[in-house]
Write a protein that holds these residues in place. Structure first.
Motif, short mmCIF file in Angstrom:
data_model
loop_
_atom_site.label_atom_id
_atom_site.label_comp_id
_atom_site.label_asym_id
_atom_site.label_seq_id
_atom_site.Cartn_x
_atom_site.Cartn_y
_atom_site.Cartn_z
N GLN A 102 -10.75 -10.49 -8.14
CA GLN A 102 -12.19 -10.97 -8.58
C GLN A 102 -12.87 -12.11 -7.20
O GLN A 102 -13.86 -11.97 -6.85
CB GLN A 102 -11.89 -12.37 -9.46
N GLU A 103 -11.94 -12.41 -6.08
CA GLU A 103 -13.19 -12.55 -4.70
C GLU A 103 -13.76 -11.93 -4.07
O GLU A 103 -15.21 -12.28 -3.50
CB GLU A 103 -12.33 -12.94 -3.55
N THR A 104 -13.42 -10.61 -4.06
CA THR A 104 -14.00 -9.46 -2.90
C THR A 104 -15.19 -9.28 -4.12
O THR A 104 -16.48 -9.43 -3.38
CB THR A 104 -12.73 -8.26 -3.27
N LEU A 105 -14.77 -9.14 -5.65
CA LEU A 105 -16.02 -8.25 -6.57
C LEU A 105 -16.97 -9.02 -6.44
O LEU A 105 -18.34 -9.02 -6.91
CB LEU A 105 -15.18 -8.41 -7.77
N SER A 106 -16.60 -10.55 -6.60
CA SER A 106 -17.86 -11.59 -6.83
C SER A 106 -18.53 -11.17 -5.47
O SER A 106 -20.46 -11.74 -5.82
CB SER A 106 -17.53 -12.99 -6.93
N VAL A 107 -18.02 -11.41 -4.25
CA VAL A 107 -19.14 -11.14 -3.37
C VAL A 107 -20.02 -9.70 -3.79
O VAL A 107 -21.24 -9.47 -3.19
CB VAL A 107 -18.88 -10.49 -1.76
N ARG A 108 -18.93 -8.05 -4.17
CA ARG A 108 -20.47 -7.60 -4.40
C ARG A 108 -21.62 -7.92 -5.60
O ARG A 108 -22.02 -7.04 -5.39
CB ARG A 108 -19.15 -6.74 -4.93
N LYS A 109 -20.80 -8.46 -6.42
CA LYS A 109 -22.02 -8.81 -7.42
C LYS A 109 -23.59 -9.49 -6.55
O LYS A 109 -23.74 -9.34 -7.09
CB LYS A 109 -21.31 -10.08 -8.24
N PHE A 110 -22.88 -10.85 -5.97
CA PHE A 110 -23.61 -11.18 -5.05
C PHE A 110 -24.79 -10.24 -4.33
O PHE A 110 -26.68 -9.84 -4.39
CB PHE A 110 -23.42 -11.69 -3.73
N TYR A 111 -24.15 -9.30 -3.45
CA TYR A 111 -25.35 -7.88 -2.71
C TYR A 111 -25.81 -7.58 -4.26
O TYR A 111 -27.17 -7.04 -4.30
CB TYR A 111 -24.18 -7.08 -2.38
N GLU A 112 -25.49 -6.73 -5.23
CA GLU A 112 -26.23 -6.52 -6.41
C GLU A 112 -27.39 -7.32 -6.60
O GLU A 112 -28.32 -6.73 -7.12
CB GLU A 112 -24.67 -6.11 -7.29
N GLN A 113 -26.43 -8.48 -7.42
CA GLN A 113 -28.02 -9.45 -7.57
C GLN A 113 -29.70 -9.38 -5.68
O GLN A 113 -30.49 -9.55 -6.62
CB GLN A 113 -27.14 -11.15 -7.72
N ALA A 114 -28.72 -9.32 -5.49
CA ALA A 114 -30.61 -8.91 -4.22
C ALA A 114 -30.14 -7.50 -4.42
O ALA A 114 -31.02 -7.45 -3.48
CB ALA A 114 -29.32 -9.33 -2.73
N GLY A 115 -29.93 -6.80 -5.26
CA GLY A 115 -30.03 -5.18 -5.03
C GLY A 115 -29.58 -3.84 -4.19
O GLY A 115 -30.35 -3.10 -4.00
N LEU A 116 -28.59 -4.93 -3.63
CA LEU A 116 -27.89 -3.76 -2.85
C LEU A 116 -26.40 -3.42 -2.93
O LEU A 116 -25.65 -4.33 -3.95
CB LEU A 116 -28.06 -4.62 -1.53
N GLU A 117 -25.95 -2.67 -2.81
CA GLU A 117 -24.52 -2.46 -2.32
C GLU A 117 -24.78 -1.10 -1.43
O GLU A 117 -25.11 -0.50 -0.81
CB GLU A 117 -24.36 -1.32 -3.71
N LEU A 118 -22.96 -1.51 -0.72
CA LEU A 118 -22.55 -0.91 0.78
C LEU A 118 -22.80 0.67 0.63
O LEU A 118 -21.71 0.90 -0.36
CB LEU A 118 -20.96 -1.80 0.63
N ILE A 119 -22.82 1.19 1.52
CA ILE A 119 -22.34 2.65 1.12
C ILE A 119 -20.95 2.86 0.61
O ILE A 119 -20.74 3.50 0.34
CB ILE A 119 -23.11 3.22 2.71
N CYS A 120 -20.29 2.62 1.55
CA CYS A 120 -19.12 2.84 1.35
C CYS A 120 -17.77 2.05 0.31
O CYS A 120 -16.86 1.44 0.85
CB CYS A 120 -18.86 2.21 3.02
N LYS A 121 -19.06 1.36 -0.04
CA LYS A 121 -17.83 0.60 -1.35
C LYS A 121 -16.55 1.39 -2.00
O LYS A 121 -16.55 3.16 -1.91
CB LYS A 121 -19.45 0.69 -3.34
N ASN A 122 -15.87 0.62 -2.41
CA ASN A 122 -14.86 0.87 -2.31
C ASN A 122 -13.46 1.60 -1.81
O ASN A 122 -12.68 1.85 -1.83
CB ASN A 122 -14.45 1.94 -4.15
N HIS A 123 -14.54 1.73 -0.59
CA HIS A 123 -13.08 2.52 0.41
C HIS A 123 -13.08 0.93 1.67
O HIS A 123 -12.23 1.36 2.33
CB HIS A 123 -14.19 3.30 1.83
N GLU A 124 -14.50 0.08 1.62
CA GLU A 124 -13.88 -1.14 2.84
C GLU A 124 -14.54 -2.16 1.65
O GLU A 124 -15.20 -1.64 1.34
CB GLU A 124 -14.69 -1.19 3.88
N PRO A 125 -14.02 -3.16 1.30
CA PRO A 125 -14.21 -4.34 0.94
C PRO A 125 -15.33 -4.64 1.11
O PRO A 125 -15.35 -4.56 2.16
CB PRO A 125 -12.47 -5.41 1.63
#
Ligand code: SF4
Lengths: 210, 731
Positions: A102-125
């Motif tokens: 959940q610690e990593t996923l809450s960072v992911r969520k933060f990015y998403e709220q800013a309208g961004l996601e990692l290109i290498c999502k699920n490959h790099e934390p």
């Protein structure tokens, strides 16, 4: 907070981001020296002593030390052995030192709220420090360019709820396991930014209360 | 994020220009998205545990947000029965440990710790160049050796052997350290290894667990033993150590180490004397029974058996009576008891006991050791032919159980010997696991180029030039069979591969592509298949037919299916021996230099200068060198210890918790002593395990002593891991 401060922070975060992305590992010494010189110039108005200590460590590093940077960098942050100073938020905040929870996923969520996601999502934390710093630069850059309030608010919230919550312990780990001046300087820079953040926070609270 | 990259707001910055010139721009790791992850969206896929473990579990993996949420045992497999072991439950921590090997990396000087990150392309090119260089110099690829074994039993991991086959004739570490003596015994007696379905143990009335410790190493079998008990069976454990299995049994028989054959023969003698044997079965199904019975009559007494084994005559008598009277009675032959210089002979005596008492071929009976009949797979990732015109003529085999010494011999500079110049290590940590650790280091030093493929950093990786990051089973496809139960599992990827990890077959394909780019025709490994296609190819038509399935997709529905027909091994009376019968007297056995009959072979003599036996069984929370490296495991247990009986400890003046030195003629280890009544008075126990970031390795004390058997079925004799002798002193 003055625009000038934020501009300086942008440069410092960008420098840290490049460092953690491994992009400063193979610079030739001249490029490295020039970079450090201009970084110092940009920091003329900086009053934080820890940041200056870091900058001095960079200046004092020799070309031999700079050549060894990649080895020191990998043993702290990349591997292949046990990471001495893992560059992941979850490695510090998860009670079992496990990534992608959940610690990593809450960072992911933060990015998403800013309208961004990692290109290498699920490959790099998502909570690798290089991504967090890149995100900080993005928010700050957006704000400096557009002056959109939402951006600076997100910037402050992200630092407070994520990067600053763990980067201090991470710096301690660097100091414990490395004697490489550049890595130690990086820990100083990060710590200095955390200290500045705390001071500014207190001032803000003081203003509000007063 | 184009607009943003101009950074007009920083016109005054000196550093910006320099920084922008370095690497990629801000925002380039991200893309725009509109969605925000919602919790609760999960799916389930079937996985399988690839460990070298009796239980080979089928796993249900729950995935959400592209990550593993939790795992549990697959209920569709009645053996796994919805549960995993402690080790298995740690898999999410294993997959998501920050300490995995993440990228291909090369080391500047082996053992220096000076690692740099390289791309896969660079890694393939380095390997390819080395292969071409060797081929040019030696006219063949024989100087390239493979050392791979049981770190992963995903059948697609045989792609490693395939990799080496696809480049030419190479040198192979042949054989197996674990179980070959027993395999040979059963090959001589039955024709091969086939155990009854362990789930059929619930039909047994009497179960002898002989030298196995399922409470630690086959936890799912404990449920079956428990059910058998509820059905009225008696469970008896025979072991030199009072294991957790023994503590849970109805009776524990402490036997002197390496005398199991004497007990089996003593029991058989009692059964014969009291006319409890099954003459009809022997007449109908066996050859050489008369010679065997004569041997019992002429050579065996219960007093002799008692003296050898340390078990009182009355106990042997009662054991024999109970075993013969309970119909059916089953024996579980563990692997520990055959890791001796007389281990193969002992297993033959136990087989004979089961056969003469009429317990072979009956439901709930058997002399159950292991099986490979359920491996209905095509080994498609392995079966590769060498490129046309390959030099060397055939693969060269060297003994996996004496690998370092043989490498040193080949690399001694003798011009008549083709040396080992390059070593590929996969699915193994030989420096931690092989006997004679100091010789291992020397052997590695004598090799030019070492590439190790692993998930984790370990002693072997530390001594490599190149490390290749391997994906876990949750990140790739797999097909898995057990050497104990009869289920065949399929493994679907649950998540994307983390970092730049690849599975063995992907590595083979990548290398093949690179080699053929550089020198067309230099590698035969196919490069155009997806991993799903490889998995599909792996499942044999025989298996699909037997299950009424049309394709691997049918197997994906349940994740697992059982190979039928093994409730009672050998029930059809068709043995795979030369005579087609059970062979009490085996010419084949004799042709390998052993006695044709299952006679007693004396245990290895205890050296006078090293009178204490060292036993190195498996540890409960680890599997060989695996699992122990996880932070979670380290918090449970991260200090090696030696177990010693208080009587022996007192003689040596060693208090509980003292630091001691355990030593012999080849090496020493220093560790803490733990008093316990569970170990024999003339032996000490150190569990074989690896401790992260510690130099400790029990194999500094273990000599590469061959077991008596193994070379018939596996090419090389086994290892007498438990015939090791030491001294112990307080530090
Ligand atoms: S280690 Fe063995 S018992 Fe544990 S999950 Fe894997 S196969 Fe099952």
């Amino acid at each position: 907070m003055g625009m000038k401060n934020l501009q300086r922070y942008y440069i410092l975060y960008l420098f840290l981001q490049k460092f953690y992305a491994g992009e400063l590992n193979r610079l030739d010494f001249e490029t490295w020296e020039n970079l450090i010189q201009s970084l110092q110039q940009d920091c003329m108005d900086e009053e934080n002593e820890t940041i200056w200590q870091g900058l001095r460590r960079f200046v004092e590093s020799t070309s031999e030390q700079q050549e060894q940077l990649e080895f020191a960098f990998n043993s702290l942050f990349v591997g292949p052995g046990k990471l001495l100073a893992p560059p992941y938020e979850s490695a510090y905040l998860n009670e079992n030192r496990v990534l992608m929870q959940q610690e990593t996923l809450s960072v992911r969520k933060f990015y998403e709220q800013a309208g961004l996601e990692l290109i290498c999502k699920n490959h790099e934390p998502d909570d690798h420090i290089a991504f967090e710093l890149e995100f900080v630069c993005y928010l700050l850059g957006q704000y400096l360019q557009t002056k959109e309030k939402e951006m600076i608010q997100m910037y402050h919230t992200f630092l407070k709820t994520h990067l600053f919550r763990w980067a201090g312990v991470h710096c301690e780990a660097i100091r414990e396991h490395s004697d490489h001046p550049i890595c130690l300087g990086i820990a100083d820079l990060l710590d200095g930014l955390i200290q500045n953040g705390q001071t500014e926070e207190t001032m803000k609270e003081g203003n509000q209360n007063g | 994020m184009g607009k943003f990259s101009r950074r007009d707001f920083l016109k005054g910055s000196a550093a910006l220009g320099a920084l922008v010139g370095v690497g990629t721009g801000v925002g380039s790791s991200f893309k725009k998205t509109k969605k925000v992850s919602a919790a609760g969206n999960t799916k389930q896929v079937f996985s399988a545990c690839p460990r070298n473990c009796y239980d080979t579990c089928s796993i249900v993996t729950t995935v959400g947000d592209g990550t593993i949420k939790f795992i549990t045992g697959n209920k569709n497999c009645t053996y796994t029965n919805g549960r995993l072991c402690v080790k298995g439950y740690t898999y999410p921590n294993y997959v998501y440990s920050p300490d995995r090997v993440k990228y291909p990396m090369k080391q500047e000087g082996r053992g220096t710790g000076k690692w740099t990150r390289i791309t896969w392309d660079e890694a393939f090119e380095m390997i390819a160049n080395k292969i071409f260089e060797i081929k040019k110099e030696y006219g063949s690829t024989l100087p390239i050796a493979l050392n791979k074994y049981s770190g992963t039993f995903n059948t697609l991991s045989y792609g490693i052997e395939g990799t080496l086959s696809s480049i030419g004739y190479t040198t192979r570490a042949q054989g197996t350290p674990c179980w070959p003596a027993g395999i040979d015994s059963q090959t001589f007696d039955f024709g091969t290894i086939v155990n009854s379905d362990p789930e059929a143990m619930i039909h047994s009335k009497y179960i002898l667990v002989w030298g196995a410790n399922p409470a630690w190493n086959s936890v799912h079998s404990m449920n079956i033993l428990q059910k058998a008990k509820e059905n009225g069976a008696k469970v008896v454990v025979i072991d030199p150590i009072l294991t957790d299995t023994a503590a849970n049994a109805d009776e524990y028989i402490e036997i002197k180490t390496s005398t199991d054959g004497a007990l089996a023969l003593g029991m058989a003698k009692y059964i014969l004397d009291h006319n409890l044997h099954d003459m009809d079965w022997m007449r109908k199904n066996s050859v050489g029974y008369q010679e065997y019975l004569n041997y019992l009559n002429n050579n065996i007494t219960l007093e002799w058996a008692s003296e050898k084994t340390g078990i009182p005559v009355e106990v042997i008598e009662r054991l024999a009576r109970e075993y013969a009277a309970a119909k059916p009675a089953c024996i579980w032959i563990g692997y520990g008891m055959q890791r001796h210089t007389n281990g193969g002979a002992a297993v033959r005596s136990i087989d004979a006991l089961a056969a003469m008492s009429g317990n072979v071929g009956v439901l709930g009976g058997g002399a159950n050791y292991a099986q490979l009949d359920s491996w209905l797979v095509n080994y498609s990732a392995m079966a590769m032919s060498p490129p046309e015109g390959s030099g060397g003529g055939a693969d060269r085999m060297i003994n996996i159980n004496n690998f370092p010494a043989q490498v040193l011999d080949l690399n001694s500079g003798d011009p008549n010997k083709i040396p080992i110049k390059m070593l590929w290590v996969a699915g193994r940590n030989p420096i931690a696991q092989d006997p004679e650790t100091s010789v291992s280091y020397k052997a590695f030093d004598s090799i030019d180029f070492v590439v190790t493929a692993d998930l984790w950093f370990n002693e072997t990786v530390a001594q490599s030039d190149l490390v290749l990051p391997i994906s876990s089973i949750f990140e790739t496809w797999g097909v898995h069979a057990s050497y104990w139960h009869y289920w065949l599992h399929i493994n679907e990827p649950a998540i994307d591969p983390l970092y730049e990890t690849k599975c063995d077959v992907e590595i083979a394909m990548g290398l093949s592509k690179k080699m053929n780019e550089m020198e067309p025709g230099s590698c035969t490994y196919p490069t155009d298949r997806t991993m799903e296609e490889w998995a599909a190819m792996e499942i044999s038509q025989d298996f699909l037919n037997s299950k009424g399935m049309t394709s691997y997709k049918d197997l994906l529905k349940t994740g697992t299916a059982k190979v039928e027909g093994y409730d009672a091994a050998w029930a059809d009376g068709v043995f795979r021996t030369p005579s087609g019968k059970y062979e009490f007297l085996s010419e084949k056995c004799a042709s390998f230099g052993h006695h044709a009959l299952p006679v007693y072979v004396e245990a290895k003599e205890v050296p006078t200068d090293r009178p204490i036996r060292l036993l190195t069984p498996h540890w409960k929370y680890g599997l060989h060198s695996q699992f122990q490296n996880l932070s979670w495991m380290q918090s449970v247990h991260n200090e090696p210890f030696v177990e010693i009986h208080p009587e022996l400890a007192q003689k040596k003046g060693i208090a509980d918790g003292d630091m001691v030195k355990v030593h012999n003629h080849i090496g020493f280890v220093e560790l803490r002593a733990k008093h316990t009544l569970t170990v024999p008075k003339d032996a000490v126990v150190i569990y074989e395990a690896w401790y992260k970031d510690q130099k400790f390795n029990v194999n500094y004390l273990v000599e590469a002593t061959p077991a008596d058997m193994g070379s018939c079925a596996t090419g090389q004799a086994g290892l007498a891991f438990h015939d090791q002798f030491v001294n112990i002193d307080k530090l």
